[in-house]
Scaffold this active site. Structure first.
Site, PDB file in Angstrom:
ATOM      1  N   SER A 101       0.783  -1.119   0.002  1.00 40.22           N
ATOM      2  CA  SER A 101      -0.073  -0.118   0.071  1.00 40.22           C
ATOM      3  C   SER A 101       0.810   1.148  -0.101  1.00 40.22           C
ATOM      4  CB  SER A 101      -0.833  -0.004   1.108  1.00 40.22           C
ATOM      5  OG  SER A 101      -1.840  -0.664   1.103  1.00 40.22           O
ATOM      6  N   LYS A 133      -0.061   3.611  -2.735  1.00 34.56           N
ATOM      7  CA  LYS A 133      -1.153   4.606  -2.551  1.00 34.56           C
ATOM      8  C   LYS A 133      -0.324   6.107  -2.640  1.00 34.56           C
ATOM      9  CE  LYS A 133      -4.758   1.712  -0.496  1.00 34.56           C
ATOM     10  NZ  LYS A 133      -4.110   0.523  -0.486  1.00 34.56           N
ATOM     11  N   SER A 145      -6.338   2.905   4.347  1.00 34.60           N
ATOM     12  CA  SER A 145      -5.604   2.242   3.151  1.00 34.60           C
ATOM     13  C   SER A 145      -6.838   1.721   2.486  1.00 34.60           C
ATOM     14  CB  SER A 145      -4.611   1.368   3.902  1.00 34.60           C
ATOM     15  OG  SER A 145      -3.787   0.791   2.878  1.00 34.60           O
TER      16      SER A 145
END
Length: 400
Positions: free
Chosen positions: A63, A66, A122
């Site tokens: 993640s 992101k 997230s």
């Protein structure tokens, strides 16, 4: 597995058998979750690298991906392609993403809420909503992400989706993620503050920020956590103290606790070293490999050549904070070193595993070490292992 199920089915009730097999399936991948460890600590103001370990080895970003999705959303906000209060449609593809907030196909979510969901929870579905708003499809947006990464100097990064969900071709490095963290801070100062959001309210639910460093470390104000089984526990963190800003990156932590403990150590290392050399100046881009974030010393700037850099032993502050290690052995095969590290990692959750190749004449040996410990913790850990009949030795930062 079929044999186990058949045997258990004859001696245990069906419900117990199913639960046992489910637990076994969850446990089996643990042996392959010993993701390779990388770390980097950078003075965000000068670009000087303060600590590095395998910073250019490609890893799965999970993640941390992101961060680029958000960077591009901030780009779009800055140039007017997106508005904070703009409602974005939720596609069937976005709604189908695992691990997100409660979004259904046909709903809408504002840009602001999608950004906050991606930062705190997230949320994969919110990230895809943003991606589709900017790129039309997630795959087209991923190509845009990679192109933007190249423009930022992230030469070892390839993005294949907007969320960080598993994809074998999606790779990055600690150095590239540090570049991205610094770019978020410098290019999007007004939006960067969103990374310090403590919690996000959506509908009737409250989602606390996954980044525990925000509460644990004085001056911390970002940035992003990441985890998939293939990556281990990742984190990019930034903190500012006494006018200095540090950005630190960890790939491959063995647990949330171990990763966070190591991040605290790395930030401490950074602040202990941030002012211990002469000021640096921006380098000319022509013909230079930008592996040190485009910065050289003032001596190099005056001569046009790279000044020789003397070998440096870790200073007392760094050694005390966490560059001691416990060595478990040296092997001819890296798999043997990994196997031993997997065996003891649960006994030392505060340490980070390291398989280190060492030339021994014409052969290469692979050291199995648990790193990131203070001297006291390393000695205590080794004593504990010896009581459990595990051979070990304590290694100081300057032992080589």
């Amino acid at each position: 597995m079929r044999l186990v199920a058949a045997t258990l089915g004859r001696i245990l009730p069906a419900t117990v058998t199913i639960c046992f097999i489910a637990a076994l399936l969850v446990t089996l991948p643990a042996a392959v979750r010993a993701a390779s460890y990388s770390a980097l600590v950078v003075d965000a103001d000068t670009g000087r690298v303060l600590h590095a370990q395998d910073a250019d080895e490609q890893r799965y970003p999970a993640s941390l991906t992101k961060m680029m999705t958000l960077y591009m959303a901030f780009d779009a906000l800055k140039d007017g392609r997106l508005k904070m209060n703009q409602s974005l449609p939720v596609s069937a593809h976005a709604a189908a993403q695992p691990y997100g907030i409660g979004l259904r196909a046909g709903q809408t979510i504002t840009v602001r809420d999608a950004i906050l969901a991606a930062i705190t929870k997230s949320a994969n579905n919110a990230s895809v909503v943003l991606a589709e708003a900017m790129g039309g499809t997630e795959s087209k947006f991923a190509a845009m992400m990679t192109k933007r990464a190249r423009e930022l100097g992230m030469t070892s990064t390839v993005f294949k989706n907007a969320s960080g969900l598993p994809n074998r071709a999606q790779k990055s490095t600690a150095r590239d993620m540090a570049r991205l963290g610094i770019a978020l801070i410098k290019d999007h100062k007004s939006y960067y503050t969103y990374f310090s959001t403590a919690e996000f309210e959506w509908k009737d639910a409250v989602f606390p920020n996954h980044n525990h460093i925000l509460k644990r470390y004085e001056g911390a104000d970002g940035i992003k956590t990441g985890y998939i089984a293939a990556s281990g526990f990742n984190l990019v963190a930034s903190a500012k103290r006494d006018g200095h800003r540090i950005v630190a990156v960890i790939f491959g932590g063995s647990s949330v606790k171990a990763r966070d403990n190591r991040m605290v150590q790395l930030l401490d290392i950074g602040f202990s070293k941030v002012g211990d050399v002469p000021a640096t100046v921006l380098a000319e881009k022509k013909g230079r490999d930008d592996t040190s974030f485009g910065l050289i010393s003032s001596a190099e700037a005056s001569t046009g050549h790279s000044a020789p850099r003397p070998a440096r032993k870790p200073d007392a502050a760094e050694a005390a904070i966490g560059d001691w290690a416990v060595q478990l052995g040296a092997f001819r095969r890296p798999a043997s070193a990994e196997k031993l590290l997997n065996k003891v990692r649960g006994k030392l959750p505060e340490a980070e595993p390291l398989v280190e190749p060492v030339e021994d004449g014409k052969t290469t040996l692979y050291r199995a070490r648990m790193t990131g410990l203070s001297e006291a913790d390393a000695r205590t850990a080794c004593q504990k292992l010896k009581r459990e009949k595990v051979t070990c030795s304590v290694v100081s930062p300057d032992a080589g």
